[in-house]
Design a protein around this motif. Structure first.
Motif, mmCIF file in Angstrom:
data_model
loop_
_atom_site.group_PDB
_atom_site.id
_atom_site.type_symbol
_atom_site.label_atom_id
_atom_site.label_comp_id
_atom_site.label_asym_id
_atom_site.label_seq_id
_atom_site.Cartn_x
_atom_site.Cartn_y
_atom_site.Cartn_z
ATOM 1 N N ARG A 6 0.833 -1.198 0.000
ATOM 2 C CA ARG A 6 0.000 0.000 0.000
ATOM 3 C C ARG A 6 0.869 1.251 0.000
ATOM 4 O O ARG A 6 1.925 1.299 0.620
ATOM 5 N N ARG A 7 0.356 2.248 -0.646
ATOM 6 C CA ARG A 7 1.101 3.489 -0.772
ATOM 7 C C ARG A 7 1.440 4.095 0.591
ATOM 8 O O ARG A 7 2.528 4.638 0.794
ATOM 9 N N ARG A 109 -0.966 13.651 -3.685
ATOM 10 C CA ARG A 109 0.327 13.043 -3.957
ATOM 11 C C ARG A 109 1.268 13.142 -2.755
ATOM 12 O O ARG A 109 2.033 12.223 -2.471
ATOM 13 N N ASP A 114 -3.940 5.906 0.455
ATOM 14 C CA ASP A 114 -4.105 4.742 -0.430
ATOM 15 C C ASP A 114 -5.296 4.913 -1.367
ATOM 16 O O ASP A 114 -5.360 4.281 -2.422
ATOM 17 N N ILE A 138 -4.735 7.449 -7.943
ATOM 18 C CA ILE A 138 -4.921 6.407 -6.934
ATOM 19 C C ILE A 138 -6.420 6.147 -6.848
ATOM 20 O O ILE A 138 -7.223 6.942 -7.351
ATOM 21 N N ASP A 245 -7.202 -2.317 -6.063
ATOM 22 C CA ASP A 245 -6.340 -1.375 -6.796
ATOM 23 C C ASP A 245 -7.051 -0.850 -8.049
ATOM 24 O O ASP A 245 -6.469 -0.775 -9.146
ATOM 25 N N SER A 564 1.525 9.011 -8.780
ATOM 26 C CA SER A 564 1.397 9.063 -7.328
ATOM 27 C C SER A 564 2.734 9.053 -6.600
ATOM 28 O O SER A 564 2.777 9.159 -5.373
ATOM 29 N N GLU A 565 3.836 8.915 -7.346
ATOM 30 C CA GLU A 565 5.136 8.858 -6.689
ATOM 31 C C GLU A 565 5.572 10.246 -6.212
ATOM 32 O O GLU A 565 5.406 11.237 -6.918
#
Length: 571
Positions: A6-7, A109, A114, A138, A245, A564-565
């Motif tokens: 998960r992010r 971001r 998540d 996301i 996702d 999303s990075e």
């Protein structure tokens, strides 16, 4: 999705100094460690503001979203983003749509989220939040605020569409200021956005037809308990989306955009739909053109008998069944396999909903109006296009030839329109320049210009009006909008003059000024580009980078997705 993937675990799953910082500051709010490690973190992007009356109930609505997230095993975190109050912001809320989208994008971001729930209602808040979320990509679900209850005035039902009627009645002497005070007390009588198929309701229908909401989202009135229940269910759904996702790029395919255009035609949606859908498509990377709006709405009749194109109100629309029965009736036209936030095809999701009032939602074989949708006009007065909404126009003006009466900007219009010596009659064509994205700046909703008193006194209620600006979704009339290139960019629209003959033919999709190319070119040689209003701050940035209306009026450097990075980790 596996917990470790998960992010949010890029923050809360770390050991050493970084994990200590991230978790301890969250524990300051009374959040134990296990909430940060074992559950999906769901952001609630809230446009609540007392300066945005349409969204003033969102504090309450967010609590129901939180309940749903908690029930489904997620952990909710609410955060604010810039809110755009359509009715009070100056010079126009549209100037700040792209800024709000940037706020949304960077807020999502930059934080350990998540998935995200977008709480939006007032006109620009919906496209702004969706644009920003698309650029991050996301899992995302939209919860609209819902329309207000129908207004009342002296025993009659009224809505925000009546503002334009009241304005003309006041200017003609049929209503005085005391009448207007009485009308305003009954106009907005509950929480929620405009109670007609204006831009706010159109945006709610847009996100539902795109598949970004649970079915039924668009029409539930803001004060109805069903709105809170939908918020709760949406909170549950976003947790499922994170587990699967399921992201905006999975939902917002080319087919989904085609569906939205067809549904917009069937509901008589706002002309502002065009500019916002183009901007969203640009963010998600779907190729969409102005001509697509004409092509995909051409064979769709108007089914929703709703103001401003019809008689009824959003409250009536809800009681009749809302948007799902319209989507179901269009099943032979739509891309039924496009998936929604549920992961299921839109055709299946809406298959069981029924129409409970055929006065409000007409059957497909007996439409309320066979004319619908958005017509895209081409011609030498709008070299790269203009639009008109036929269902809100007067049939006798759909093919018209008349003398141009040109107003160089909104101040020129205000200065001249009430002058009894103004050389204008009901056959004239009113043209308003320099109200486009760069020319105003911000592209205000002034395209449905009020008629001159000398024409109103004859009982005339409509004239052909053309501008490079927009009009309110609650407005109506034979109004040509979004003429491109706008006057501030120096095309033919910039040099049309009073006395030129204008020819409009909606059926033929034509809009021309009957002046030779040689004369137009000579005028353009002596035309001077107006100086920008400012070079400073966001407005200066906007003027330098905003695209034309036929591309969605987004900022050119915001097109596409940056993902999303997070580029750097300062800890």
């Amino acid at each position: 999705m596996d917990n470790n993937n998960r992010r949010s675990q890029g923050w809360f799953g770390k050991t050493g100094k970084d994990g200590l910082i991230y978790r301890s500051w969250f524990q300051k709010q009374g959040i134990p460690t296990h909430e940060m490690g074992g559950k999906p973190i769901i952001g609630i992007c809230n446009t609540w503001s007392e300066l945005t009356p349409c969204n003033s109930h969102f504090r309450d609505l967010a609590e129901f979203v939180k309940k749903g997230i908690l029930e489904a095993g997620g952990f909710p975190v609410e955060f604010p983003v810039m809110s755009l109050g359509e009715t009070v912001m100056k010079p126009t809320a549209m100037l700040f749509r792209n800024l709000a989208s940037m706020d949304t994008e960077e807020s999502i971001r930059a934080n350990p989220l998540d998935g995200v729930v977008l709480l939006c209602g007032c006109d620009k808040t919906t496209p702004a939040l969706v644009m920003g979320a698309c650029s991050v990509n996301i899992p995302t679900i939209v919860v609209s605020g819902g329309p207000m209850l129908t207004g009342r005035y002296r025993g009659s039902q009224i809505s925000t569409s009546d503002i334009w009627r009241f304005s003309e009645a006041s200017r003609s002497g049929a209503m005085n200021q005391e009448d207007l005070y009485e009308a305003e007390r009954g106009l907005c009588r509950s929480d929620g956005h405009c109670g007609v198929m204006g831009t706010a309701s159109t945006m709610a229908c847009m996100v539902e037809s795109l598949g970004l909401t649970l079915p039924g989202n668009a029409a539930i009135p803001a004060p109805d308990s069903g709105r809170r229940i939908l918020a709760h269910l949406s909170g549950m759904e976003i947790v499922k989306m994170v587990e699967k996702d399921l992201k905006p790029t999975d939902i917002l395919t080319r087919k989904a955009f085609e569906n939205a255009i067809m549904v917009n035609a069937a509901i008589g949606g706002s002309t502002n739909f065009v500019i916002h859908l183009l901007a969203i498509a640009g963010r998600i990377g779907v190729e969409l053109t102005l001509e697509d709006f004409d092509r995909f709405s051409a064979n769709i009749p108007l089914l929703a008998n709703l103001q401003p194109s019809g008689k009824y109100f959003m409250e009536d629309f809800y009681y009749a069944g809302g948007l799902p029965p319209i989507i179901h009736q269009l099943k032979d036209h739509l891309n039924n396999d496009s998936i929604t936030v549920t992961g299921l095809p839109i055709g299946d999701v809406n298959a069981s909903f029924k129409n409970y009032n055929e006065e409000v939602i007409a059957p497909l074989d007996k439409p309320f109006n066979p004319t619908s949708g958005i017509v895209v006009l081409q011609g030498n007065l709008c070299e790269t296009g203009a639009i008109i909404k036929p269902s809100a126009a007067s049939p006798h003006l759909m093919k018209h030839r008349g003398k141009a009466v040109v107003f160089d900007d909104i101040d020129d219009y205000k200065h001249k329109i009430d002058d009894p010596d103004l050389d204008i009659d009901e056959n004239s064509v009113m043209i308003l320049k320099n109200v486009g994205p760069r020319g105003y700046p911000g592209m205000p909703e002034v395209g449905n210009m009020g008629l001159p008193p000398k024409v109103l006194a004859k009982g005339i209620t409509d004239m052909v009006r053309i501008s490079d600006g927009r009009m309110s979704g609650t407005g109506f009339g034979t109004v040509v909008l979004h003429a491109t290139p706008e006057a501030a960019e120096g095309g033919n629209f910039a040099v049309v003059q009073t006395g030129d003959i204008i020819e409009l033919d909606v059926l033929a999709r034509k809009l021309n000024v009957l002046v030779s190319d040689e004369e137009l070119n000579a005028r353009k040689e002596s035309w001077k580009k107006p100086a920008p209003i400012t070079d400073r701050g966001y407005v200066g940035l906007y003027v330098r980078h905003v695209e034309q209306a036929n591309f969605g009026a987004d900022l050119d450097f915001l097109k596409g997705s940056s993902g999303s990075e997070v580029s750097k980790d300062s800890h």
